[in-house]
Design a protein around this motif. Structure first.
Motif, PDB file in Angstrom:
ATOM      1  N   ARG A   1      12.318   7.900  -0.271  1.00 34.64           N
ATOM      2  CA  ARG A   1      12.554   8.030  -1.657  1.00 34.64           C
ATOM      3  C   ARG A   1      11.354   7.073  -2.176  1.00 34.64           C
ATOM      4  O   ARG A   1      10.856   6.081  -1.806  1.00 34.64           O
ATOM      5  CB  ARG A   1      13.724   7.566  -2.173  1.00 34.64           C
ATOM      6  N   ARG A   2      11.378   7.472  -3.437  1.00 37.34           N
ATOM      7  CA  ARG A   2      10.344   6.666  -4.243  1.00 37.34           C
ATOM      8  C   ARG A   2      11.019   5.543  -4.982  1.00 37.34           C
ATOM      9  O   ARG A   2      11.985   5.448  -5.527  1.00 37.34           O
ATOM     10  CB  ARG A   2       9.493   7.477  -5.503  1.00 37.34           C
ATOM     11  N   THR A   3      10.200   4.165  -5.143  1.00 40.10           N
ATOM     12  CA  THR A   3      10.792   3.095  -5.660  1.00 40.10           C
ATOM     13  C   THR A   3      10.532   3.244  -7.322  1.00 40.10           C
ATOM     14  O   THR A   3      11.302   2.762  -8.022  1.00 40.10           O
ATOM     15  CB  THR A   3       9.952   2.028  -5.279  1.00 40.10           C
ATOM     16  N   ILE A   4       9.692   4.251  -7.792  1.00 39.95           N
ATOM     17  CA  ILE A   4       9.608   4.174  -9.230  1.00 39.95           C
ATOM     18  C   ILE A   4       9.940   5.902  -9.375  1.00 39.95           C
ATOM     19  O   ILE A   4       8.779   6.640  -9.664  1.00 39.95           O
ATOM     20  CB  ILE A   4       8.073   3.921  -9.793  1.00 39.95           C
ATOM     21  N   PRO A   5      11.021   6.443  -9.431  1.00 40.86           N
ATOM     22  CA  PRO A   5      11.196   7.866  -9.375  1.00 40.86           C
ATOM     23  C   PRO A   5      10.611   8.608 -10.694  1.00 40.86           C
ATOM     24  O   PRO A   5      10.292   9.766 -10.378  1.00 40.86           O
ATOM     25  CB  PRO A   5      12.693   7.966  -9.070  1.00 40.86           C
ATOM     26  N   ASN A   6      10.551   7.866 -11.833  1.00 42.28           N
ATOM     27  CA  ASN A   6      10.360   8.635 -12.943  1.00 42.28           C
ATOM     28  C   ASN A   6       8.881   8.595 -13.179  1.00 42.28           C
ATOM     29  O   ASN A   6       8.339   9.481 -13.983  1.00 42.28           O
ATOM     30  CB  ASN A   6      10.872   7.796 -14.019  1.00 42.28           C
ATOM     31  N   ASN A   7       8.150   7.965 -12.313  1.00 38.47           N
ATOM     32  CA  ASN A   7       6.586   8.052 -12.392  1.00 38.47           C
ATOM     33  C   ASN A   7       6.096   8.210 -11.049  1.00 38.47           C
ATOM     34  O   ASN A   7       5.450   7.212 -10.406  1.00 38.47           O
ATOM     35  CB  ASN A   7       6.067   6.745 -13.161  1.00 38.47           C
ATOM     36  N   PRO A   8       5.863   9.276 -10.312  1.00 34.46           N
ATOM     37  CA  PRO A   8       5.237   9.748  -9.251  1.00 34.46           C
ATOM     38  C   PRO A   8       4.041   9.143  -8.766  1.00 34.46           C
ATOM     39  O   PRO A   8       3.652   9.008  -7.818  1.00 34.46           O
ATOM     40  CB  PRO A   8       5.616  10.935  -8.804  1.00 34.46           C
ATOM     41  N   TYR A   9       3.230   9.391  -9.854  1.00 30.68           N
ATOM     42  CA  TYR A   9       1.850   8.733  -9.786  1.00 30.68           C
ATOM     43  C   TYR A   9       1.432   7.237 -10.137  1.00 30.68           C
ATOM     44  O   TYR A   9       0.218   7.153 -10.305  1.00 30.68           O
ATOM     45  CB  TYR A   9       0.926   9.775 -10.545  1.00 30.68           C
ATOM     46  N   SER A  10       2.647   6.507 -10.246  1.00 28.58           N
ATOM     47  CA  SER A  10       2.303   5.139 -10.618  1.00 28.58           C
ATOM     48  C   SER A  10       1.341   4.498  -9.561  1.00 28.58           C
ATOM     49  O   SER A  10       1.580   4.640  -8.372  1.00 28.58           O
ATOM     50  CB  SER A  10       3.547   4.458 -10.662  1.00 28.58           C
ATOM     51  N   PRO A  11       0.418   3.616 -10.001  1.00 31.85           N
ATOM     52  CA  PRO A  11      -0.364   2.762  -9.162  1.00 31.85           C
ATOM     53  C   PRO A  11       0.627   2.031  -8.191  1.00 31.85           C
ATOM     54  O   PRO A  11       0.099   1.291  -7.364  1.00 31.85           O
ATOM     55  CB  PRO A  11      -1.417   2.300  -9.767  1.00 31.85           C
TER      56      PRO A  11
END
Length: 114
Positions: free
Chosen positions: A88-98
């Motif tokens: 899972r992503r740690t920032i699910p609302n912003n998959p392209y976050s640096p």
């Protein structure tokens, strides 16, 4: 010009795989939703899951498994595990976050099979 060759390829049911009644979409383990995801994981996928016990960046993950940092490898390794709901992503609302990192998905208490 052969007009019949065009119409034959369109109207011949043997040339269109979607019209073949003997084709069963559930015979491909990659398309069967009932297939256990762990059966189709490569060694690199398993290595990623072991490595991502703590959050890791995509660059860290790809370097760890020895592949180049490239979009196709992110798709092939990381996004595939996300699609299988194993990572899972740690920032699910912003998959392209640096600042995006990836971590293994823990079983919640209602998913526990004990």
């Amino acid at each position: 010009m052969r007009p019949n060759s065009v119409t034959n390829s369109v109207t011949n049911p043997n040339t269109n795989p979607n019209t073949n009644p003997n084709t069963n979409p559930n015979t491909n383990p990659n398309t069967n939703p009932n297939t256990n995801g762990s059966q189709q994981l490569s060694d690199k996928h398993k290595e990623i899951l072991a490595f991502c016990i703590v959050p890791r960046s995509s660059r860290e993950i790809l370097e760890h498994i020895g592949v180049t940092y490239h979009n196709k490898n992110i798709e092939k390794y990381i996004n595939q595990l996300i699609g299988l709901k194993l990572l899972r992503r740690t920032i699910p609302n912003n998959p392209y976050s640096p600042y995006q990192k990836y971590v293994i998905k823990q079983l919640s208490s209602n998913e526990n099979t004990d």
